[in-house]
Design an enzyme around this catalytic site. Structure first.
Site, PDB file in Angstrom:
ATOM      1  N   ASP A 195       0.834  -1.214   0.000  1.00  0.00           N
ATOM      2  CA  ASP A 195       0.000   0.000   0.000  1.00  0.00           C
ATOM      3  C   ASP A 195       0.867   1.262   0.000  1.00  0.00           C
ATOM      4  O   ASP A 195       1.966   1.277   0.555  1.00  0.00           O
ATOM      5  CB  ASP A 195      -0.933  -0.023   1.229  1.00  0.00           C
ATOM      6  CG  ASP A 195      -2.117   0.911   1.054  1.00  0.00           C
ATOM      7  OD1 ASP A 195      -2.394   1.322  -0.098  1.00  0.00           O
ATOM      8  OD2 ASP A 195      -2.768   1.227   2.060  1.00  0.00           O
ATOM      9  N   ASN A 255     -10.973  -2.963  -5.320  1.00  0.00           N
ATOM     10  CA  ASN A 255     -10.222  -2.004  -6.135  1.00  0.00           C
ATOM     11  C   ASN A 255     -10.910  -1.707  -7.471  1.00  0.00           C
ATOM     12  O   ASN A 255     -10.541  -0.747  -8.158  1.00  0.00           O
ATOM     13  CB  ASN A 255      -8.773  -2.468  -6.358  1.00  0.00           C
ATOM     14  CG  ASN A 255      -7.895  -2.305  -5.131  1.00  0.00           C
ATOM     15  OD1 ASN A 255      -6.987  -3.091  -4.883  1.00  0.00           O
ATOM     16  ND2 ASN A 255      -8.161  -1.272  -4.324  1.00  0.00           N
TER      17      ASN A 255
HETATM   18  C1  IPE Z   1      -5.670  -2.685  -0.081  1.00  0.00           C
HETATM   19  O1  IPE Z   1      -5.249  -1.393  -0.354  1.00  0.00           O
HETATM   20  C2  IPE Z   1      -5.667  -3.517  -1.309  1.00  0.00           C
HETATM   21  C3  IPE Z   1      -4.356  -3.805  -1.867  1.00  0.00           C
HETATM   22  C4  IPE Z   1      -3.213  -3.443  -1.374  1.00  0.00           C
HETATM   23  C5  IPE Z   1      -4.365  -4.602  -3.066  1.00  0.00           C
HETATM   24  P1  IPE Z   1      -6.293  -0.224  -0.647  1.00  0.00           P
HETATM   25  O2  IPE Z   1      -5.501   1.012  -0.818  1.00  0.00           O
HETATM   26  O3  IPE Z   1      -7.199  -0.625  -1.755  1.00  0.00           O
HETATM   27  O4  IPE Z   1      -7.144  -0.223   0.694  1.00  0.00           O
HETATM   28  P2  IPE Z   1      -7.993   0.904   1.430  1.00  0.00           P
HETATM   29  O5  IPE Z   1      -8.996   1.405   0.434  1.00  0.00           O
HETATM   30  O6  IPE Z   1      -7.046   1.970   1.856  1.00  0.00           O
HETATM   31  O7  IPE Z   1      -8.611   0.195   2.593  1.00  0.00           O
HETATM   32  C1  IPE Z   2      -1.387  -0.103  -3.427  1.00  0.00           C
HETATM   33  O1  IPE Z   2      -1.200   1.232  -3.578  1.00  0.00           O
HETATM   34  C2  IPE Z   2      -1.716  -0.839  -4.682  1.00  0.00           C
HETATM   35  C3  IPE Z   2      -3.139  -1.167  -4.828  1.00  0.00           C
HETATM   36  C4  IPE Z   2      -4.051  -1.076  -3.917  1.00  0.00           C
HETATM   37  C5  IPE Z   2      -3.570  -1.644  -6.114  1.00  0.00           C
HETATM   38  P1  IPE Z   2      -2.411   2.230  -3.660  1.00  0.00           P
HETATM   39  O2  IPE Z   2      -2.825   2.361  -5.090  1.00  0.00           O
HETATM   40  O3  IPE Z   2      -3.522   1.866  -2.744  1.00  0.00           O
HETATM   41  O4  IPE Z   2      -1.732   3.578  -3.189  1.00  0.00           O
HETATM   42  P2  IPE Z   2      -2.336   4.659  -2.221  1.00  0.00           P
HETATM   43  O5  IPE Z   2      -2.778   3.939  -0.984  1.00  0.00           O
HETATM   44  O6  IPE Z   2      -3.495   5.311  -2.941  1.00  0.00           O
HETATM   45  O7  IPE Z   2      -1.214   5.595  -1.967  1.00  0.00           O
HETATM   46 MG    MG Z   3      -4.018   2.322  -0.842  1.00  0.00          MG
END
Ligand code: IPE
Ligand code: IPE
Ligand code: MG
Length: 242
Positions: free
Chosen positions: A16, A64
């Site tokens: 994340d 997602n």
């Molecule tokens: C969790 O991250 C899902 C993945 C890392 C694939 P998100 O960025 O989607 O989660 P939330 O929305 O902050 O809970």
């Molecule tokens: C994690 O990074 C990857 C996925 C959840 C696909 P994010 O895309 O959630 O990145 P942030 O949390 O918005 O910075």
């Molecule tokens: Mg994220």
């Protein structure tokens, strides 16, 4: 650095902060996803070298799909474009890789490439890489329950024999429990990841964005994990004075 580190058998990582990493550098979010992918390869090699046997990485959740079409397409194409690289990487590092998640929204070509990776690498028996893509913990439990109901209806499973052990065989993979769950980027939640497998996991939350979570950061996570007293609901009476 502590030389008597405890090494978790199964590490789960919620990848994340890729987007914020990029935005803070004045880049597009997609650059963060690319940087995250490169880091994931290096980090897994390091984790295995420390003695970790199972790594589960959360790369795309069932939730997602709520993101923009542009970002969803980018993430789908990123994984699709990397499947050959993942296969070569797994052969090179002798890793058995497999995918957890729903396949319904993936193209046949992608599913075939995923199957090829699973089949070609299942000869490796020391390191396991569970790639969670279009994965949701609720979805996994629902999908397992449907298979159980089918087997009960077909007479293949006696409902009275169903216990936690048999239930876990109906999940996407029958994996050992997660010992250490790491989430980068400062968020302190599980976001529907490995709900069944994390029942007694130790959680480690760190502010670092995933592309910057490297060897040194993992060493700190191991030091923290080593200090945890894992009781699993029991009590070590020898340690207690009364
Ligand atoms: C969790 O991250 C899902 C993945 C890392 C694939 P998100 O960025 O989607 O989660 P939330 O929305 O902050 O809970
Ligand atoms: C994690 O990074 C990857 C996925 C959840 C696909 P994010 O895309 O959630 O990145 P942030 O949390 O918005 O910075
Ligand atoms: Mg994220």
């Amino acid at each position: 650095m502590n030389n008597n580190l405890k090494i978790p058998n199964h590490v789960a990582i919620i990848v994340d902060g890729n987007g914020r990493w990029a935005i803070e550098k004045g880049l597009n979010r997609s650059k963060g996803h690319e940087a995250g992918f490169i880091n994931l390869q290096k980090l897994t090699v390091y984790m295995y070298s420390k003695g970790v046997k199972y790594i589960s990485a959360y790369l795309f959740s069932t939730e997602n799909f709520k993101r923009s079409e542009k970002e969803v397409n980018f993430l789908m194409n990123l994984l699709t474009g990397k499947l050959k690289e993942i296969l070569d990487f797994c052969h090179h590092e002798k890793i058995h890789a497999f995918f957890s998640g729903r396949k319904d929204k993936l193209s046949n070509k992608v599913i075939e490439a995923m199957n090829k990776i699973e089949q070609e690498t299942n000869k490796y028996k020391d390191r396991y890489f569970n790639i969670c893509f279009n994965y949701g913990g609720h979805a996994e439990i629902v999908d397992a329950t449907k298979k159980i109901v089918q087997d009960v209806e077909n007479g293949k499973l006696d409902i009275d024999l169903l216990d936690e052990n048999i239930y876990s065989k109906y999940l996407y993979r029958d994996l050992p429990p997660v010992d250490l769950m790491i989430r980068t980027s400062g968020e302190k939640r599980i976001s529907n990841f490995l709900l069944w497998q994390c029942s007694y996991a130790e959680f480690y939350f760190v502010d670092t964005y995933f592309p910057d979570f490297k060897e040194k950061e993992f060493d700190l996570a191991l030091e923290d994990y080593t200090k945890r007293d894992r009781r699993f609901g029991g009590i070590d009476y020898d340690k207690k004075s009364n």
